[in-house]
Design an enzyme around this catalytic site. Structure first.
Site, PDB file in Angstrom:
ATOM      1  N   CYS A  62      11.229   0.786 -44.192  1.00  0.00           N
ATOM      2  CA  CYS A  62      10.364   1.893 -44.577  1.00  0.00           C
ATOM      3  C   CYS A  62      11.203   2.898 -45.355  1.00  0.00           C
ATOM      4  O   CYS A  62      12.416   2.989 -45.164  1.00  0.00           O
ATOM      5  CB  CYS A  62       9.724   2.539 -43.363  1.00  0.00           C
ATOM      6  SG  CYS A  62      10.889   2.942 -42.059  1.00  0.00           S
ATOM      7  N   GLU A 110       3.443  11.788 -43.339  1.00  0.00           N
ATOM      8  CA  GLU A 110       3.454  10.761 -44.366  1.00  0.00           C
ATOM      9  C   GLU A 110       2.080  10.166 -44.641  1.00  0.00           C
ATOM     10  O   GLU A 110       1.282   9.980 -43.729  1.00  0.00           O
ATOM     11  CB  GLU A 110       4.397   9.623 -43.969  1.00  0.00           C
ATOM     12  CG  GLU A 110       5.837  10.074 -43.867  1.00  0.00           C
ATOM     13  CD  GLU A 110       6.817   8.937 -43.693  1.00  0.00           C
ATOM     14  OE1 GLU A 110       7.941   9.089 -44.180  1.00  0.00           O
ATOM     15  OE2 GLU A 110       6.457   7.912 -43.079  1.00  0.00           O
TER      16      GLU A 110
END
EC number: 5.3.3.2
Length: 177
Positions: A62, A110
């Site tokens: 990620c 996010e």
């Protein structure tokens, strides 16, 4: 030169230094990748030197796209940079938004484009020690149980993905196979 990531400031998407985005808890773009081998997923333990959530287990990889970088390109780049993985076809699975305290006064807020890829379990992996402590393959349902029983061993985002979005992410993967 500081890494600039796409973040929303006063309703506008603009380049913001990555650490500043986390310090201010700004909503920003991210990607997450899950490499699968059937029902097993490749997970990584974040390196001890990471500035947040060091030593915790996370999904395959990620990160945040660079300003101007497409999410799909970012996913392929980080598989290569973090794990030495090349040649996989990443498929967009879903988009998830979350906000989580990641310690040390930092907030991840996010908007995550999630990608999945199929690979054999003997896939060559060459982790960058600056990024990744170790990797392992684990059955997806065993991982979900492990996260539920020992949440302190896992990153907040992996806990959120498995607790709240598992069917949305992995249900689509089964269609791709």
């Amino acid at each position: 030169m500081p890494e600039m990531v796409p973040a929303w400031v006063d309703g506008r998407l603009m380049p913001v230094e990555k650490l500043e985005a986390h310090q201010r808890g700004l909503r920003h773009k991210a990607i997450s990748v899950f490499v699968m081998a059937g029902e097993s997923v490749l997970i990584q333990r974040r390196a001890a030197g990471k500035y947040h959530t060091p030593g915790l287990w996370a999904n395959t990889c990620c990160t945040h796209p660079r300003w101007g970088e497409a999410a799909a390109d970012c996913a392929v780049r980080r598989l290569r940079e973090e794990l030495g993985i090349t040649g996989l076809v990443t498929v967009f699975a879903d988009q998830v938004e979350y906000r989580a305290d990641v310690g040390s006064g930092l907030i991840e807020h996010e908007v995550v484009d999630i990608f999945v890829a199929e690979a054999p379990q003997d896939l060559p992996v060459a982790p960058d020690p600056e990024e990744v402590w170790e990797t392992r393959w684990v059955d997806l349902h065993d991982l979900a149980r492990e996260v539920e029983e020992h949440p302190e061993r896992f990153t907040p985002w992996l806990r959120i993905y498995l607790a709240d979005h598992m069917e949305r992410i992995f249900g689509k993967l089964r269609v791709v196979q």
